[in-house]
Design a protein around this motif. Structure first.
Motif, PDB file in Angstrom:
ATOM      1  N   GLY A  60       0.783  -1.231   0.000  1.00 60.83           N
ATOM      2  CA  GLY A  60       0.000   0.000   0.000  1.00 60.83           C
ATOM      3  C   GLY A  60       0.820   1.289   0.000  1.00 60.83           C
ATOM      4  O   GLY A  60       0.279   2.354   0.300  1.00 60.83           O
ATOM      5  N   LYS A  61       2.092   1.206  -0.341  1.00 64.82           N
ATOM      6  CA  LYS A  61       2.924   2.413  -0.390  1.00 64.82           C
ATOM      7  C   LYS A  61       2.334   3.450  -1.345  1.00 64.82           C
ATOM      8  O   LYS A  61       2.128   4.606  -0.981  1.00 64.82           O
ATOM      9  CB  LYS A  61       4.348   2.076  -0.898  1.00 64.82           C
ATOM     10  N   SER A  62       2.091   3.008  -2.580  1.00 62.07           N
ATOM     11  CA  SER A  62       1.662   3.965  -3.608  1.00 62.07           C
ATOM     12  C   SER A  62       0.266   4.505  -3.318  1.00 62.07           C
ATOM     13  O   SER A  62      -0.013   5.685  -3.542  1.00 62.07           O
ATOM     14  CB  SER A  62       1.693   3.300  -4.980  1.00 62.07           C
ATOM     15  N   THR A  63      -0.607   3.636  -2.802  1.00 59.79           N
ATOM     16  CA  THR A  63      -1.959   4.061  -2.428  1.00 59.79           C
ATOM     17  C   THR A  63      -1.877   5.124  -1.339  1.00 59.79           C
ATOM     18  O   THR A  63      -2.529   6.169  -1.408  1.00 59.79           O
ATOM     19  CB  THR A  63      -2.754   2.842  -1.902  1.00 59.79           C
ATOM     20  N   ALA A  84       9.465   7.915  -7.211  1.00 62.37           N
ATOM     21  CA  ALA A  84      10.860   7.470  -7.112  1.00 62.37           C
ATOM     22  C   ALA A  84      10.912   5.943  -7.003  1.00 62.37           C
ATOM     23  O   ALA A  84      11.934   5.386  -6.612  1.00 62.37           O
ATOM     24  CB  ALA A  84      11.562   8.128  -5.931  1.00 62.37           C
ATOM     25  N   ASP A  85       9.817   5.273  -7.328  1.00 62.36           N
ATOM     26  CA  ASP A  85       9.881   3.821  -7.516  1.00 62.36           C
ATOM     27  C   ASP A  85      10.237   3.612  -8.985  1.00 62.36           C
ATOM     28  O   ASP A  85       9.368   3.498  -9.847  1.00 62.36           O
ATOM     29  CB  ASP A  85       8.554   3.145  -7.164  1.00 62.36           C
ATOM     30  N   LEU A  86      11.537   3.619  -9.238  1.00 59.66           N
ATOM     31  CA  LEU A  86      12.020   3.537 -10.620  1.00 59.66           C
ATOM     32  C   LEU A  86      12.064   2.087 -11.092  1.00 59.66           C
ATOM     33  O   LEU A  86      12.641   1.780 -12.118  1.00 59.66           O
ATOM     34  CB  LEU A  86      13.406   4.183 -10.737  1.00 59.66           C
ATOM     35  N   ARG A  87      11.457   1.196 -10.304  1.00 59.21           N
ATOM     36  CA  ARG A  87      11.430  -0.223 -10.672  1.00 59.21           C
ATOM     37  C   ARG A  87      10.021  -0.665 -11.041  1.00 59.21           C
ATOM     38  O   ARG A  87       9.808  -1.280 -12.077  1.00 59.21           O
ATOM     39  CB  ARG A  87      11.994  -1.060  -9.526  1.00 59.21           C
ATOM     40  N   LYS A  88       9.061  -0.366 -10.172  1.00 58.66           N
ATOM     41  CA  LYS A  88       7.662  -0.675 -10.495  1.00 58.66           C
ATOM     42  C   LYS A  88       6.817   0.579 -10.292  1.00 58.66           C
ATOM     43  O   LYS A  88       6.030   0.680  -9.337  1.00 58.66           O
ATOM     44  CB  LYS A  88       7.154  -1.802  -9.603  1.00 58.66           C
ATOM     45  N   PRO A  89       6.973   1.542 -11.163  1.00 55.79           N
ATOM     46  CA  PRO A  89       6.255   2.805 -10.975  1.00 55.79           C
ATOM     47  C   PRO A  89       4.753   2.660 -11.214  1.00 55.79           C
ATOM     48  O   PRO A  89       4.336   1.889 -12.085  1.00 55.79           O
ATOM     49  CB  PRO A  89       6.878   3.708 -12.050  1.00 55.79           C
ATOM     50  N   THR A  90       3.961   3.381 -10.437  1.00 55.70           N
ATOM     51  CA  THR A  90       2.501   3.323 -10.620  1.00 55.70           C
ATOM     52  C   THR A  90       1.837   4.697 -10.588  1.00 55.70           C
ATOM     53  O   THR A  90       0.655   4.810 -10.907  1.00 55.70           O
ATOM     54  CB  THR A  90       1.826   2.459  -9.531  1.00 55.70           C
ATOM     55  N   VAL A  91       2.581   5.740 -10.190  1.00 59.54           N
ATOM     56  CA  VAL A  91       1.965   7.058 -10.027  1.00 59.54           C
ATOM     57  C   VAL A  91       1.310   7.525 -11.329  1.00 59.54           C
ATOM     58  O   VAL A  91       0.234   8.135 -11.316  1.00 59.54           O
ATOM     59  CB  VAL A  91       3.009   8.091  -9.522  1.00 59.54           C
ATOM     60  N   PHE A 162       7.583  11.530  -1.972  1.00 62.14           N
ATOM     61  CA  PHE A 162       8.130  10.494  -2.849  1.00 62.14           C
ATOM     62  C   PHE A 162       7.506   9.126  -2.608  1.00 62.14           C
ATOM     63  O   PHE A 162       7.414   8.676  -1.460  1.00 62.14           O
ATOM     64  CB  PHE A 162       9.640  10.334  -2.609  1.00 62.14           C
ATOM     65  N   ASP A 163       7.158   8.471  -3.702  1.00 59.87           N
ATOM     66  CA  ASP A 163       6.841   7.042  -3.663  1.00 59.87           C
ATOM     67  C   ASP A 163       8.165   6.296  -3.865  1.00 59.87           C
ATOM     68  O   ASP A 163       9.035   6.773  -4.604  1.00 59.87           O
ATOM     69  CB  ASP A 163       5.881   6.712  -4.812  1.00 59.87           C
ATOM     70  N   THR A 164       8.344   5.158  -3.209  1.00 61.94           N
ATOM     71  CA  THR A 164       9.618   4.416  -3.336  1.00 61.94           C
ATOM     72  C   THR A 164       9.352   2.910  -3.428  1.00 61.94           C
ATOM     73  O   THR A 164       8.261   2.443  -3.102  1.00 61.94           O
ATOM     74  CB  THR A 164      10.540   4.650  -2.114  1.00 61.94           C
TER      75      THR A 164
HETATM   76 MG   LIG Z   1       4.064   1.088  -5.338  1.00 66.06          MG
END
Ligand SMILES: [Mg+2]
Ligand SMILES: Nc1ncnc2c1ncn2[C@@H]1O[C@H](COP(=O)(O)OP(=O)(O)O)[C@@H](O)[C@H]1O
Length: 232
Positions: A60-63, A84-91, A162-164
């Motif tokens: 639930g980080k991105s949420t 800044a989740d440059l691996r699984k971005p969702t924003v 930042f999202d990470t």
């Molecule tokens: Mg996420």
């Protein structure tokens, strides 16, 4: 069979923001409580930059971060949300952006904050998506360019959020925790195990950033002190 498989996979494109769609719901109220608690957790200094992370994926980080960005913007503060989740971005899914340009381009000097920032339909909320997924996320996040970019962003906005990625999987969140003012740890009810949450906390503690608190996500109970999330 293919349909069945798709059905069980979380559909990122369907992401909706409860705080935007239904600001008066009890869930939105819980996000506002988190915002208030962040203020209380940092009485002596103004938090200008903040990140959210968790031990593993899907907690639930991105949420959490997207809804927090909305409730900050609803106070009239100028908010910049950065993926800044440059691996699984969702924003970019949440805000229906094309993600052609974003943080990864800024960090290699291909574009600037002003040229890659997106206005959103939430007043006061701007977003920078991840951009094309780079081969070396940790290196980019640890670069001097990142420091300079963060300074520029915090000068231009009241708060930068930042999202990470998950803190136990890769070093990215720890790197970011060293340059932002505060971090929040998300744990998901019925999913995060205590050991993993403890390890995540320990991983963040040496960071310069203050660990501001933990968000309990997905608690299906209307107890007043719990943040929970639902569909109605
Ligand atoms: Mg996420
Ligand atoms: N409390 C919740 N109740 C129901 N679904 C949730 C809840 N929190 C997150 N989700 C959903 O779970 C999935 C993973 O959440 P996400 O915020 O992307 O996690 P992370 O960023 O930690 O990987 C998404 O599809 C999201 O909509």
């Amino acid at each position: 069979m293919a349909r069945r498989k798709n059905h069980s996979r979380p559909n990122n494109k369907m992401r909706n923001l409860i705080t935007k769609l239904n600001p008066k719901s009890p869930i939105s109220e819980q996000y506002r409580t988190i915002r208030t608690n962040i203020q209380y957790a940092s009485v002596d200094e103004t938090i200008k930059s903040l990140l959210v992370t968790s031990s593993g994926p899907g907690e639930g980080k991105s949420t959490t971060i997207a809804n927090l960005a909305v409730v900050y913007a609803q106070t009239g503060k100028k908010v910049l949300l950065i993926d800044a989740d440059l691996r699984k971005p969702t924003v970019h899914y949440t805000f229906r952006l094309d993600n052609l340009r974003g943080l990864s381009n800024i960090l290699v000097g291909e574009t600037t904050l002003n040229d890659s920032v997106n206005r959103t339909d939430v007043e006061n909320l701007d977003v920078i998506s991840c951009g094309p997924i780079p081969p070396n996320p940790s290196e980019l996040l640890a670069s001097r360019k990142m420091d300079a970019f963060l300074r520029e962003a915090t000068d231009a906005y009241d708060i930068v959020i930042f999202d990470t990625p998950p803190v136990l999987a890769v070093t990215d969140a720890q790197i970011m925790a060293n340059i932002v003012d505060g971090s929040l740890l998300v744990v998901r009810s019925g999913q995060t195990n205590i050991e993993a949450a403890t390890k995540a906390k320990e991983a963040l503690e040496p960071a310069k950033a203050k660990l501001l608190g933990t968000v309990l996500n997905g608690r299906e109970k209307k107890a007043s002190n719990y943040y929970y999330y639902g569909t109605n």
